[in-house]
Scaffold this motif. Structure first.
Motif, PDB file in Angstrom:
ATOM      1  N   VAL A 234      70.607  25.534  35.413  1.00  0.00           N
ATOM      2  CA  VAL A 234      71.055  26.773  36.046  1.00  0.00           C
ATOM      3  C   VAL A 234      72.125  27.406  35.166  1.00  0.00           C
ATOM      4  CG1 VAL A 234      70.534  25.980  38.380  1.00  0.00           C
ATOM      5  CG2 VAL A 234      72.818  25.608  37.427  1.00  0.00           C
ATOM      6  N   THR A 235      72.276  28.718  35.293  1.00  0.00           N
ATOM      7  CA  THR A 235      73.209  29.471  34.453  1.00  0.00           C
ATOM      8  C   THR A 235      74.076  30.381  35.311  1.00  0.00           C
ATOM      9  OG1 THR A 235      71.609  29.483  32.633  1.00  0.00           O
ATOM     10  CG2 THR A 235      73.406  31.069  32.509  1.00  0.00           C
ATOM     11  N   VAL A 236      75.378  30.425  34.964  1.00  0.00           N
ATOM     12  CA  VAL A 236      76.296  31.376  35.585  1.00  0.00           C
ATOM     13  C   VAL A 236      77.107  32.046  34.478  1.00  0.00           C
ATOM     14  CG1 VAL A 236      76.506  30.234  37.823  1.00  0.00           C
ATOM     15  CG2 VAL A 236      78.020  29.554  35.949  1.00  0.00           C
ATOM     16  N   PHE A 237      77.466  33.303  34.729  1.00  0.00           N
ATOM     17  CA  PHE A 237      78.284  34.066  33.781  1.00  0.00           C
ATOM     18  C   PHE A 237      79.659  34.296  34.396  1.00  0.00           C
ATOM     19  CE2 PHE A 237      73.880  35.054  32.798  1.00  0.00           C
ATOM     20  CZ  PHE A 237      73.854  34.901  31.411  1.00  0.00           C
ATOM     21  N   LEU A 238      80.692  34.030  33.625  1.00  0.00           N
ATOM     22  CA  LEU A 238      82.072  34.082  34.107  1.00  0.00           C
ATOM     23  C   LEU A 238      82.726  35.378  33.636  1.00  0.00           C
ATOM     24  CD1 LEU A 238      83.024  30.403  33.132  1.00  0.00           C
ATOM     25  CD2 LEU A 238      81.809  31.205  35.175  1.00  0.00           C
ATOM     26  N   LEU A 239      83.211  36.162  34.603  1.00  0.00           N
ATOM     27  CA  LEU A 239      83.770  37.480  34.301  1.00  0.00           C
ATOM     28  C   LEU A 239      85.124  37.679  34.963  1.00  0.00           C
ATOM     29  CD1 LEU A 239      80.578  39.577  35.108  1.00  0.00           C
ATOM     30  CD2 LEU A 239      81.296  38.811  32.848  1.00  0.00           C
ATOM     31  N   GLY A 240      85.959  38.443  34.276  1.00  0.00           N
ATOM     32  CA  GLY A 240      87.162  38.973  34.901  1.00  0.00           C
ATOM     33  C   GLY A 240      86.915  40.439  35.223  1.00  0.00           C
ATOM     34  N   LYS A 241      87.977  41.185  35.314  1.00  0.00           N
ATOM     35  CA  LYS A 241      87.862  42.588  35.680  1.00  0.00           C
ATOM     36  C   LYS A 241      88.369  43.469  34.543  1.00  0.00           C
ATOM     37  CE  LYS A 241      89.087  45.743  39.462  1.00  0.00           C
ATOM     38  NZ  LYS A 241      89.867  45.867  40.715  1.00  0.00           N
ATOM     39  N   THR A 242      87.547  44.395  34.104  1.00  0.00           N
ATOM     40  CA  THR A 242      87.978  45.372  33.101  1.00  0.00           C
ATOM     41  C   THR A 242      88.537  46.600  33.816  1.00  0.00           C
ATOM     42  OG1 THR A 242      85.730  46.277  33.017  1.00  0.00           O
ATOM     43  CG2 THR A 242      86.318  44.617  31.379  1.00  0.00           C
ATOM     44  N   THR A 243      89.622  47.112  33.271  1.00  0.00           N
ATOM     45  CA  THR A 243      90.318  48.225  33.937  1.00  0.00           C
ATOM     46  C   THR A 243      90.323  49.465  33.055  1.00  0.00           C
ATOM     47  OG1 THR A 243      92.456  47.564  33.023  1.00  0.00           O
ATOM     48  CG2 THR A 243      91.804  46.573  35.120  1.00  0.00           C
ATOM     49  N   GLU A 244      90.563  50.575  33.692  1.00  0.00           N
ATOM     50  CA  GLU A 244      90.637  51.834  32.953  1.00  0.00           C
ATOM     51  C   GLU A 244      91.817  51.851  31.993  1.00  0.00           C
ATOM     52  OE1 GLU A 244      90.762  54.961  35.788  1.00  0.00           O
ATOM     53  OE2 GLU A 244      88.755  54.541  36.624  1.00  0.00           O
ATOM     54  N   SER A 245      92.854  51.077  32.310  1.00  0.00           N
ATOM     55  CA  SER A 245      94.014  51.024  31.420  1.00  0.00           C
ATOM     56  C   SER A 245      93.665  50.405  30.075  1.00  0.00           C
ATOM     57  CB  SER A 245      95.148  50.229  32.089  1.00  0.00           C
ATOM     58  OG  SER A 245      94.726  48.895  32.360  1.00  0.00           O
ATOM     59  N   ASP A 246      92.591  49.617  30.037  1.00  0.00           N
ATOM     60  CA  ASP A 246      92.115  49.037  28.780  1.00  0.00           C
ATOM     61  C   ASP A 246      91.021  49.894  28.142  1.00  0.00           C
ATOM     62  OD1 ASP A 246      93.817  46.810  28.904  1.00  0.00           O
ATOM     63  OD2 ASP A 246      92.450  45.765  30.258  1.00  0.00           O
TER      64      ASP A 246
END
Length: 455
Positions: A234-246
């Motif tokens: 099984v596969t999972v992708f790990l993400l944070g949050k990208t913001t407009e400030s970046d």
């Protein structure tokens, strides 16, 4: 027959001379000679031994014997004190453990504090005195935030006065330090059913929100979920949050659509930056402990690598139970230390960290058992977050008493150019970094060809 007993000598006077007579000896003592030469004259008679000289020698001999006897007694007493008595506890001459001197580097200070409160001798005595639970006793204002219910972790502005050159640090470092104590964030997108059937191998891929093409290429190649060589993957992708400030575009709707379509995304509500990759590790280990504890092995890597999943499964199938329990393999880097050049991506200032790095596996990808994953999750609570994720995992392994094992199948620094277009090159490898989405699909098609002959 009566025994003849020697009689004691008698002292008799004959004129001016004294004579000691008896059965043992007879000795005449006359007046001393007036001149040394006269001792041999006729008037003096034959030379006689002097009584007083013998007495002095006898006294001297007695004194020497007495001194020797006293010395003997002193030596024996000293020896008896030197012998260890098994009935008495042996007290060391020096302290077995003491609190180290406080480091000037900020990360080292934080870690010294965590080591101090985690010391079982100190924690046990404190708990016994206060009758408080261990977790409550060890929690201080310097402890990381472990609360799973925290919605927002506020920046710690006090840190600006605790690092002497804080104002001159790069902005990415300032951002990391301000939120260094935060390690718990709410999850925005979950994959609750990804482990509904027990996986043999869980592939965890660190990705960014905008990397739609990389994730799709992995799904169509080495990260395809399902049964492979009789094992469930099984596969999972790990993400944070990208913001407009970046300066990222808002693709949240596209991301939610991707999650609903594939059900393999994990996203947390924190700022997804290079220095926060460590945080991604911590959050993932918390997630797997709660949502996928039945996984047997874990591969964790970046979304720009090619992984020969078949080769990994073949390797795992030949492990003994002992080897499996402490498994952690990858492209191990040893005898490394922090870079001090501000222009480098991996720059670490001396005001933040001093010392050398423990052995660690390159962050491009590494393989470990679920048992090690659980131990990493537990010990990470007592290791301060470090801005380089693979070094941080090495620090956690060191705390566990484990050393990552180097495996030649992991090539995080690529392979020679002349071998990159040879399909057979990838048959014996486990990981190659870096590879584009197009190269991933191409290489997977090469090694999946049943007609490929690499003998």
């Amino acid at each position: 027959m009566q025994p003849v007993m020697p009689s004691w000598p008698e002292l008799q006077r004959f004129g001016t001379n004294w004579r000691i007579s008896g059965s043992l000896m007879e000795l005449s003592i006359g007046p001393p000679c007036s001149h040394p030469c006269s001792c041999f004259s006729a008037s003096c008679g034959k030379r006689r031994p002097r009584m007083f000289g013998s007495v002095n020698k006898t006294k001297l001999l007695g004194v020497m014997m007495m001194v020797n006897f006293l010395i003997y007694i002193l030596v024996e007493v000293t020896r008896s004190y030197g012998r260890s008595d098994p009935t008495k506890p042996h007290m060391p001459s020096k302290e077995f453990w003491k609190k180290p001197e406080l480091s000037e580097a900020y990360w080292n200070r934080k870690q010294q504090h965590l080591d101090y409160v985690r010391n079982p001798l100190i924690v046990s005595s404190t708990v016994h005195a206060s009758s408080a639970p261990v977790d409550e006793t060890s929690q201080t204002t310097d402890q990381p935030n472990h609360s799973t219910k925290a919605k927002h972790c506020k920046p710690d502005f006090a840190i600006t006065t605790q690092i002497k050159d804080y104002n001159s640090l790069p902005q990415r470092f300032k951002d990391f330090l301000l939120f260094m104590q935060c390690r718990s964030y709410p999850i925005l997108i979950d994959a609750p059913y990804v482990c509904s059937e027990t996986p043999f191998l869980l592939l965890a891929v660190k990705s960014l929100t905008l990397h739609f093409d990389r994730r799709q290429a992995i799904r169509e190649s080495w990260g395809h979920a399902g049964i492979l060589t009789n094992h469930r993957v099984v596969t999972v992708f790990l993400l944070g949050k990208t913001t407009e400030s970046d300066y990222f575009p808002n693709v949240s709707e596209m991301l939610r659509f991707e999650a609903s379509l594939h059900g393999d995304l994990l996203q947390w509500d924190y700022r997804d930056t290079f220095f926060n990759l460590t945080l991604k590790d911590v959050l993932f280990h918390d997630w797997i402990a709660e949502n996928c504890p039945s996984a047997r092995f874990i591969f964790k890597g970046d979304d720009d690598v090619f992984v020969n999943t078949r080769s990994i499964l073949n390797f795992l199938g030949g492990l003994s139970a002992t080897k499996e329990r402490d498994l952690f393999v990858g492209d191990v880097i040893s005898n490394a230390g922090p870079h001090r050049d501000k222009k480098l991506k991996y720059y670490i200032p001396e005001s933040v960290f001093v010392g050398s790095y423990p052995p660690y596996a390159g962050g491009g990808g590494y393989l470990y058992s679920a048992d090690v994953g659980l131990r990493l999750r537990n010990i990470s609570q007592y290791v301060s977050l470090f801005p380089i994720d693979d070094v941080y995992i090495g620090m956690c392994l060191q705390k566990l008493g484990l050393v990552p094992e180097k495996h030649q199948g992991f090539r995080t620094f690529n392979i020679e150019t002349k071998y990159r277009e040879n399909p057979c090159t990838y048959q014996g490898l486990m990981l190659v970094h870096p590879r584009s989405p197009q190269e991933m699909i191409q290489i997977w098609s090469w090694i999946s060809d049943p007609g490929l002959n690499c003998q």
